[in-house]
Write an enzyme that holds these catalytic residues in place. Structure first.
Site, PDB file in Angstrom:
ATOM      1  N   ALA A  25      22.825 -96.691  30.417  1.00  0.00           N
ATOM      2  CA  ALA A  25      23.602 -95.463  30.625  1.00  0.00           C
ATOM      3  C   ALA A  25      24.347 -95.104  29.349  1.00  0.00           C
ATOM      4  O   ALA A  25      24.923 -95.983  28.685  1.00  0.00           O
ATOM      5  CB  ALA A  25      24.597 -95.653  31.761  1.00  0.00           C
ATOM      6  N   ARG A  28      26.616 -91.564  27.334  1.00  0.00           N
ATOM      7  CA  ARG A  28      27.303 -90.298  27.600  1.00  0.00           C
ATOM      8  C   ARG A  28      26.438 -89.123  27.150  1.00  0.00           C
ATOM      9  O   ARG A  28      26.339 -88.116  27.794  1.00  0.00           O
ATOM     10  CB  ARG A  28      28.632 -90.312  26.835  1.00  0.00           C
ATOM     11  CG  ARG A  28      29.669 -89.367  27.340  1.00  0.00           C
ATOM     12  CD  ARG A  28      31.002 -89.663  26.705  1.00  0.00           C
ATOM     13  NE  ARG A  28      30.888 -90.467  25.491  1.00  0.00           N
ATOM     14  CZ  ARG A  28      31.863 -91.176  24.970  1.00  0.00           C
ATOM     15  NH1 ARG A  28      33.028 -91.191  25.548  1.00  0.00           N
ATOM     16  NH2 ARG A  28      31.696 -91.865  23.866  1.00  0.00           N
ATOM     17  N   VAL A  79      36.721-111.719  23.799  1.00  0.00           N
ATOM     18  CA  VAL A  79      37.709-112.319  22.875  1.00  0.00           C
ATOM     19  C   VAL A  79      36.989-112.939  21.674  1.00  0.00           C
ATOM     20  O   VAL A  79      36.080-113.747  21.839  1.00  0.00           O
ATOM     21  CB  VAL A  79      38.551-113.416  23.579  1.00  0.00           C
ATOM     22  CG1 VAL A  79      39.612-113.965  22.621  1.00  0.00           C
ATOM     23  CG2 VAL A  79      39.207-112.894  24.839  1.00  0.00           C
ATOM     24  N   ILE A 139      32.608-115.823  18.500  1.00  0.00           N
ATOM     25  CA  ILE A 139      33.095-117.208  18.663  1.00  0.00           C
ATOM     26  C   ILE A 139      33.111-117.547  20.164  1.00  0.00           C
ATOM     27  O   ILE A 139      33.724-116.820  20.939  1.00  0.00           O
ATOM     28  CB  ILE A 139      34.539-117.372  18.123  1.00  0.00           C
ATOM     29  CG1 ILE A 139      34.633-116.903  16.673  1.00  0.00           C
ATOM     30  CG2 ILE A 139      35.016-118.804  18.277  1.00  0.00           C
ATOM     31  CD1 ILE A 139      36.080-116.859  16.145  1.00  0.00           C
ATOM     32  N   LYS A 157      43.440-109.511  24.312  1.00  0.00           N
ATOM     33  CA  LYS A 157      42.690-110.755  24.161  1.00  0.00           C
ATOM     34  C   LYS A 157      43.595-111.970  24.429  1.00  0.00           C
ATOM     35  O   LYS A 157      43.169-112.950  25.051  1.00  0.00           O
ATOM     36  CB  LYS A 157      42.094-110.830  22.752  1.00  0.00           C
ATOM     37  CG  LYS A 157      40.991-109.787  22.538  1.00  0.00           C
ATOM     38  CD  LYS A 157      40.675-109.610  21.067  1.00  0.00           C
ATOM     39  CE  LYS A 157      39.530-108.648  20.844  1.00  0.00           C
ATOM     40  NZ  LYS A 157      39.362-108.273  19.435  1.00  0.00           N
TER      41      LYS A 157
END
Ligand code: NAP
Ligand code: HSE
Length: 440
Positions: free
Chosen positions: A46, A48, A135, A139, A208
């Site tokens: 999906a 815009r 976050v 990593i 985060k």
């Protein structure tokens, strides 16, 4: 019921991250399929704007403007929410979870704002929510906290969680580059949020940090309950002063838990880090996180914290976890809805418990008695001065005073700052930075 042999994946959002996922899933499909033991089908996406030119080739028949149709499509097993924003993202995430689907998200703002509701919906309806990409980009810090470090309680987690800010600070420090030009570069490179104030004002780092604090301590701390300060007031002069004092400047999230007092503190602010500190030397878009566990000691994680490829790596790792879940059932994984350590009866640390040394830059009238007045305000609030540097300020008749303090606390420093700002000899709003005495 037997597990499907082909896993259909739907992407809601095909921007920086979505296209990275499409690109790498397509390029590494054979190897991933052999590792995971299923066929992977990028079924729908999906967007815009259907007409927008995209770097990845996607058949028009797979594109839609309706993310809810992707999230609720009975053929789709794994829905990746890669749109950003919170209102529509919440709607499609809940719609998919309520149908028992697996949702993969990179959306830290959504998790910070609606995490409790999302995890409750997943639990109630048998859906699963994975969020490694939310976050520190590439990593695997979510897996580290939830799985590798599950034996631990966490007195301190701190680090760089925003690639855009670290890129800007590094470019300003290394090249003396102007702030606006570096921010424009970070946007062009796909690091920045659609609303870049989320990055530079510290909110993205706060989102985060909220996710990490929840994983580590089992409690949702909202940005309004944190100290949140961004990087927009840092000038080249601050970098020069920091170097003179033996420090670098990084935007840090600092999550500390005092287990004796049962107090939790989450704060986001530019921080002076000793130049020997590993995280002080992490440059550009890289993030780095130091996690101190009571069992393991201190562990360090570093890697690209933003950008298409690093983020796609994290999203694809969650897709792989989703596939394993579909193939082997819940037992194969730590339940994604269970946190590692509940922070029962734990309270947010009051301002006087939040202790630090401070760096203070004041632009003042270059007149006799000004330094004495500044010192007297600090003494009144029991803030002890450790060092003073006076530099000429850019404007005539003004001086730049740079003071560092011995350890004080947020309440005393807040009161000091307000009073210093109100002095007739203070010409600009003072700049206050925390000094992070972290040795690891
Ligand atoms: P982006 O480049 O702006 O892409 C957003 C995508 O969502 C676009 O494809 C856009 O469609 C689509 N979209 C937005 N609103 C929509 C709507 N109402 N209906 C249908 N499609 C819609 O954003 P991004 O950088 O990929 O970030 C996506 C998410 O990942 C955000 O939550 C962000 O915080 C997170 N994240 C980003 C990074 C990074 O380095 N960029 C890293 C980690 C996490 P169009 O393409 O047609 O405009
Ligand atoms: N804007 C974010 C950053 C993207 O710069 O870190 C990664 O979450």
């Amino acid at each position: 019921m037997s597990a499907p042999t082909t896993i259909n994946i739907g992407l809601c959002g095909l921007g920086t991250v979505g296209q990275g996922v499409w690109k790498h899933l397509s390029a590494n499909r054979a190897e991933l399929e052999s590792r995971l033991g299923v066929k992977l089908n990028l079924a729908r996406a999906a967007v815009r704007d259907l007409r927008k030119a995209r770097a990845v080739k996607i058949p028009a028949s797979k594109l839609t403007r309706d993310p809810l149709a992707v999230a609720t499509d009975p053929q789709i097993h794994i829905v990746c929410e890669l749109m950003g924003g919170t209102a529509l993202a919440r709607k499609i995430t809940l719609a998919a979870l309520r149908r028992g689907k697996i949702v993969v998200s990179a959306n830290k703002a959504l998790i910070c704002q609606h995490g409790a509701e999302i995890f409750a919906a997943a639990q109630q309806h048998g859906g699963h929510f994975f969020f490694e990409a939310s976050v520190a980009g590439g990593i695997p810090i979510i897996k580290a906290l939830r799985e590798g470090l599950v034996a631990n309680r966490f007195p301190r987690i701190y680090g760089i969680l925003n690639g855009t800010c670290n890129y800007i600070l590094t470019q300003m420090e290394d090249r003396d580059a102007p702030y606006a030009a570096v921010l424009a570069d970070a946007k062009r490179l796909g690091y920045a949020e659609a609303d870049e104030s989320l990055d530079v004002d510290g909110w993205d780092t706060a989102h985060k940090a909220s996710v990490l604090a929840w994983l580590a301590h089992g409690v949702w701390v909202k940005p309004a309950e944190m100290i949140v300060e961004g990087i927009s007031r840092i000038t080249p002069a601050d970098f020069k002063n920091a170097v003179t004092l033996g420090y670098g400047i990084k935007l840090l999230a600092v999550i500390t838990r005092d287990f004796k007092r049962n107090e939790l503190c989450v704060r986001i602010h530019p921080t002076l880090l000793p130049e020997g500190n590993v995280i002080a030397n992490v440059s550009g878009v890289f993030n780095a996180i130091s996690v101190t566990g009571d069992v393991v000691g201190t562990t360090l994680y570093s890697g690209r914290g933003a950008g298409q490829d690093a983020t796609a790596s994290a999203v694809i790792s969650d897709i792989a976890d989703g596939v394993a879940l579909l193939r082997f059932g819940k037992g194969a994984h730590l339940n994604s809805e269970v946190t590692t350590a509940a922070c029962k009866d734990c309270r947010l640390a009051p301002a006087e418990s939040i202790r630090s040394r401070y760096y203070l830059r004041l632009t003042v009238k270059d007149q006799p008695g000004v330094l004495a007045r500044v010192a007297s305000v600090m003494a009144k609030h029991h803030v002890s001065i450790a060092s003073v540097i006076q530099n000429p300020a850019e404007r005539a008749g003004a001086a730049s005073l740079v003071l560092t303090t011995h350890e004080s606390n947020e309440r005393a420093m807040g009161a000091t700052l307000r009073q210093l700002a109100a002095l007739s000899s203070t010409l600009d709003e003072p700049v206050l930075l925390r000094i992070g005495d972290f040795n690891d």
